[in-house]
Design a protein around this motif. Structure first.
Motif, mmCIF file in Angstrom:
data_model
loop_
_atom_site.group_PDB
_atom_site.id
_atom_site.type_symbol
_atom_site.label_atom_id
_atom_site.label_comp_id
_atom_site.label_asym_id
_atom_site.label_seq_id
_atom_site.Cartn_x
_atom_site.Cartn_y
_atom_site.Cartn_z
ATOM 1 N N ALA A 130 0.251 0.298 -0.464
ATOM 2 C CA ALA A 130 -0.869 1.125 -0.915
ATOM 3 C C ALA A 130 -1.111 0.907 -2.401
ATOM 4 N N GLU A 131 -2.405 0.815 -2.775
ATOM 5 C CA GLU A 131 -2.783 0.650 -4.179
ATOM 6 C C GLU A 131 -2.962 2.033 -4.805
ATOM 7 N N VAL A 132 -2.077 2.377 -5.734
ATOM 8 C CA VAL A 132 -2.060 3.700 -6.354
ATOM 9 C C VAL A 132 -2.595 3.603 -7.777
ATOM 10 N N PRO A 133 -3.567 4.449 -8.173
ATOM 11 C CA PRO A 133 -4.060 4.413 -9.555
ATOM 12 C C PRO A 133 -2.931 4.627 -10.556
ATOM 13 N N GLU A 134 -3.070 3.983 -11.691
ATOM 14 C CA GLU A 134 -2.024 4.022 -12.711
ATOM 15 C C GLU A 134 -1.719 5.453 -13.161
ATOM 16 N N ASN A 135 -2.756 6.299 -13.270
ATOM 17 C CA ASN A 135 -2.525 7.653 -13.767
ATOM 18 C C ASN A 135 -1.864 8.572 -12.742
ATOM 19 N N MET A 136 -1.678 8.096 -11.498
ATOM 20 C CA MET A 136 -1.044 8.912 -10.473
ATOM 21 C C MET A 136 0.408 8.503 -10.230
ATOM 22 N N LEU A 137 0.870 7.477 -10.924
ATOM 23 C CA LEU A 137 2.224 6.988 -10.660
ATOM 24 C C LEU A 137 3.276 8.026 -11.010
ATOM 25 N N GLY A 138 2.994 8.877 -12.004
ATOM 26 C CA GLY A 138 3.971 9.897 -12.387
ATOM 27 C C GLY A 138 4.234 10.922 -11.306
ATOM 28 N N ARG A 172 -6.044 -1.788 -12.479
ATOM 29 C CA ARG A 172 -5.216 -0.726 -13.047
ATOM 30 C C ARG A 172 -4.551 0.096 -11.945
ATOM 31 N N THR A 173 -4.013 -0.608 -10.957
ATOM 32 C CA THR A 173 -3.289 0.043 -9.865
ATOM 33 C C THR A 173 -1.927 -0.619 -9.705
ATOM 34 N N ALA A 174 -1.007 0.144 -9.143
ATOM 35 C CA ALA A 174 0.315 -0.379 -8.800
ATOM 36 C C ALA A 174 0.497 -0.257 -7.286
ATOM 37 N N THR A 175 1.413 -1.033 -6.751
ATOM 38 C CA THR A 175 1.636 -1.044 -5.301
ATOM 39 C C THR A 175 2.799 -0.137 -4.952
ATOM 40 N N ALA A 176 2.531 0.827 -4.076
ATOM 41 C CA ALA A 176 3.579 1.685 -3.524
ATOM 42 C C ALA A 176 3.885 1.187 -2.116
ATOM 43 N N ARG A 177 5.146 0.867 -1.888
ATOM 44 C CA ARG A 177 5.560 0.346 -0.580
ATOM 45 C C ARG A 177 5.984 1.515 0.302
ATOM 46 N N ILE A 178 5.263 1.698 1.399
ATOM 47 C CA ILE A 178 5.504 2.810 2.312
ATOM 48 C C ILE A 178 6.138 2.269 3.589
ATOM 49 N N GLU A 179 7.209 2.880 4.039
ATOM 50 C CA GLU A 179 7.843 2.488 5.301
ATOM 51 C C GLU A 179 7.499 3.520 6.360
ATOM 52 N N LEU A 180 6.853 3.058 7.433
ATOM 53 C CA LEU A 180 6.390 3.948 8.497
ATOM 54 C C LEU A 180 7.081 3.613 9.803
ATOM 55 N N ALA A 181 7.431 4.648 10.544
ATOM 56 C CA ALA A 181 7.900 4.446 11.916
ATOM 57 C C ALA A 181 6.718 4.003 12.776
ATOM 58 N N ASN A 182 6.960 3.048 13.665
ATOM 59 C CA ASN A 182 5.879 2.467 14.454
ATOM 60 C C ASN A 182 6.247 2.468 15.930
ATOM 61 N N PRO A 183 6.361 3.660 16.518
ATOM 62 C CA PRO A 183 6.711 3.701 17.947
ATOM 63 C C PRO A 183 5.612 3.073 18.789
ATOM 64 N N GLY A 184 6.013 2.230 19.702
ATOM 65 C CA GLY A 184 5.046 1.550 20.552
ATOM 66 C C GLY A 184 4.436 0.319 19.917
ATOM 67 N N GLY A 185 4.719 0.067 18.630
ATOM 68 C CA GLY A 185 4.171 -1.119 17.969
ATOM 69 C C GLY A 185 2.672 -1.095 17.829
ATOM 70 N N ASN A 186 2.074 0.105 17.688
ATOM 71 C CA ASN A 186 0.617 0.194 17.602
ATOM 72 C C ASN A 186 0.072 -0.247 16.250
ATOM 73 N N LEU A 187 0.841 -0.034 15.185
ATOM 74 C CA LEU A 187 0.412 -0.481 13.867
ATOM 75 C C LEU A 187 0.698 -1.971 13.738
ATOM 76 N N LEU A 188 -0.343 -2.732 13.461
ATOM 77 C CA LEU A 188 -0.216 -4.178 13.391
ATOM 78 C C LEU A 188 -0.466 -4.656 11.960
ATOM 79 N N PRO A 189 0.232 -5.681 11.518
ATOM 80 C CA PRO A 189 0.020 -6.211 10.171
ATOM 81 C C PRO A 189 -1.435 -6.607 9.954
#
Length: 518
Positions: free
Chosen positions: A258-266, A302-319
């Motif tokens: 996810a692309e997070v605005p710089e001012n929200m990183l705190g 002016r964004t940073a990347t937040a790496r989110i780990e999600l459970a994916n039961p059934g494999g419905n979320l695809l890259p």
């Protein structure tokens, strides 16, 4: 004939004297009337301070003459609800309030939802990867998984291979096991170890031991469930030791970058809970947590990347899918909060329009904090339970300037105890009459009478000359009628003309007097 001239001159002198007395009495009475109105206090009330209506920001602690204009200072009295009558607010009637569509909200105290949303892309979880390599040289004789991104299950056959080195090791093991004697145990263990060194797994070795036969062709199986991200094997391929045959990515969990605005990183911390929704899967919520905040800010966005780990039961979320991620939840101490639409950002200040009793509205400077879910934290300027305007602020502000000017929206306004009509908008013209006191290069000084449309009393003040200049018949001492309009640096004359009277020692006199022959 001489007697007639004498009578005419005598009558002329009498008329002039009467006109002078009448004009002087008028001017004196007008000044005293305005001054009396301006400084007479209402019964039982004491002025809070005095000011010049032309310069409302300057306050004085006692009455007197204005240092800015030729007029008396005007007292300001406390209203019934408290506060000064001229405190930069505006009072409007309920009818006008309804026409403007004014809505209010209460200042409340509670936990401010500090969450916010961001957009990201679904990607493989690079921590859930299995790599299948060739442990020995050989040949791929049969391939079961033939294309990248084919789904596979744990234990599923991927390929059947022939490895000559494995055949020799198996034959040596079976020969050592068939030998008789007490010292054959060491030979058997050595042969088993050579099979391991050749790259055979424990399962494959156990198969040779249980069947007692050489396994010339061995099946490679998937170590985890997922999809084949990379395929390096093909039927008939000659394998080299260490060559990658398959790379399998699991789908039980996925990442969202996810692309997070710089001012929200705190506001983000690893481990914070998140909820994600995918446009391709409406109505489905996927819960997870912040895995990491990558230590890099994109200089363009002016964004940073937040790496989110999600459970994916059934494999419905695809890259590759888009996902909307909501970060955070209610946390922290209770704070004062108002709807964000109540806050007016002027660039240098944050202002809210405070609703008071009796239909009065007053601009208040506030110090704002964080925002979330349509609410804004108020750190300074308001108290719990107060009412603030959340709509039509700019309609109110258009008549009651946030800088505290005397413009009013509607109704009657009390100034110095005198009921007065609303001030005419600055763009309108105002008519006045007076006497020319001085003429400069670009300005003219006039002693004029009261100007009702501006709520002015008699005074002497300077004006900017009109662009076309002065008419030729206007000189010092001339009685004039003129119109003025608010300009960038004061009031400018837009039209001026000599009054329909002749000037004689600063007094008005009709051109033709009844009963007097010329």
């Amino acid at each position: 004939m001489n007697s007639n001239k004498k009578i005419t001159l005598a009558l002329t002198a009498i008329v002039i004297a009467l006109a002078a007395v009448g004009y002087g009495a008028y001017q004196l009475g007008a000044r005293k009337s305005v001054a009396a109105v301006a400084i007479t206090a209402p019964a039982g009330k004491k002025p809070l301070y005095w000011h010049d209506p032309m310069v409302p920001g300057q306050r004085f602690d006692k009455p007197g003459k204005s240092p800015f204009m030729d007029m008396q200072l005007v007292p300001v009295y406390a209203q019934e609800g408290g506060g000064a009558a001229d405190d930069g607010g505006v009072t409007i009637s309920p009818r006008v309030e309804q026409n403007l569509g004014v809505r209010t909200a209460t200042v409340t105290r509670g936990k401010l939802a500090s969450g916010f949303s961001a957009i990201g892309n679904v990607a493989f979880n690079d921590r859930d990867v299995a790599l299948v390599q060739a442990r020995s040289s050989g040949f791929v004789e049969r391939l079961y998984a033939r294309a990248p991104l084919d789904p596979v299950r744990k234990g599923q056959a991927l390929a059947e291979v022939y490895v000559p080195d494995w055949v020799a090791a198996q034959e040596e093991f079976l020969a050592a096991r068939s030998m008789q004697g007490a010292d054959t145990a060491g030979l058997v263990d050595g042969a088993r170890q050579r099979m391991r060194l050749a790259g055979m797994s424990e399962g494959q070795i156990h198969g040779v031991e249980s069947t007692g036969k050489v396994q010339a062709r061995l099946t490679i199986v998937a170590p985890i469930s997922g999809v084949i991200a990379e395929l390096g094997a093909r039927e008939g391929l000659t394998m080299a030791m260490g060559a990658p045959l398959f790379r399998i990515n699991g789908l039980s969990t996925v990442w969202v970058n996810a692309e997070v605005p710089e001012n929200m990183l705190g506001q983000l911390r690893p481990g914070d809970p998140v909820v994600a929704q995918a446009q391709a899967l409406p109505g489905s919520d996927f819960k997870g947590k912040v895995s990491a905040i990558l230590p890099e800010v994109n200089p363009t966005t002016r964004t940073a990347t937040a790496r989110i780990e999600l459970a994916n039961p059934g494999g419905n979320l695809l890259p590759g899918m888009f996902a909307s991620v909501t970060f955070g939840a209610e946390r922290g101490a209770d704070v004062l909060q108002v709807p964000s639409e109540a806050v007016i950002q002027t660039g240098t200040r944050s202002v809210v329009m405070l609703a008071q009793a009796g239909g009065k509205f007053k601009p208040v400077d506030v110090e704002t904090g964080s925002e979330g879910n349509g609410l804004t934290e108020i750190r300074k300027g308001l108290s719990e339970g107060q009412q603030v305007v959340i709509s039509a602020q700019f309609l109110i502000d258009s008549e009651a300037s946030l800088t505290g000017t005397e413009t009013r929206m509607a109704g009657m306004d009390k100034m110095g105890g005198m009921q007065m009509k609303p001030a005419t908008p600055a763009a309108a013209s105002h008519h006045a009459e007076g006497k020319v006191e001085q003429i400069g290069k670009d300005s003219i000084t006039i002693s004029h009478g009261p100007i009702a449309s501006l709520q002015w009393g008699p005074m002497t003040m300077g004006f900017k000359l009109p662009p076309t200049g002065l008419p030729a018949n206007i000189k010092v001492g001339t009685q004039v009628a003129f119109d003025i309009k608010k300009g960038e640096r004061g009031f400018d004359i837009i039209t001026i003309a000599a009054s329909k009277a002749m000037s004689m020692d600063g007094m008005k006199m009709p051109m033709a007097m009844p009963g007097v022959s010329k």
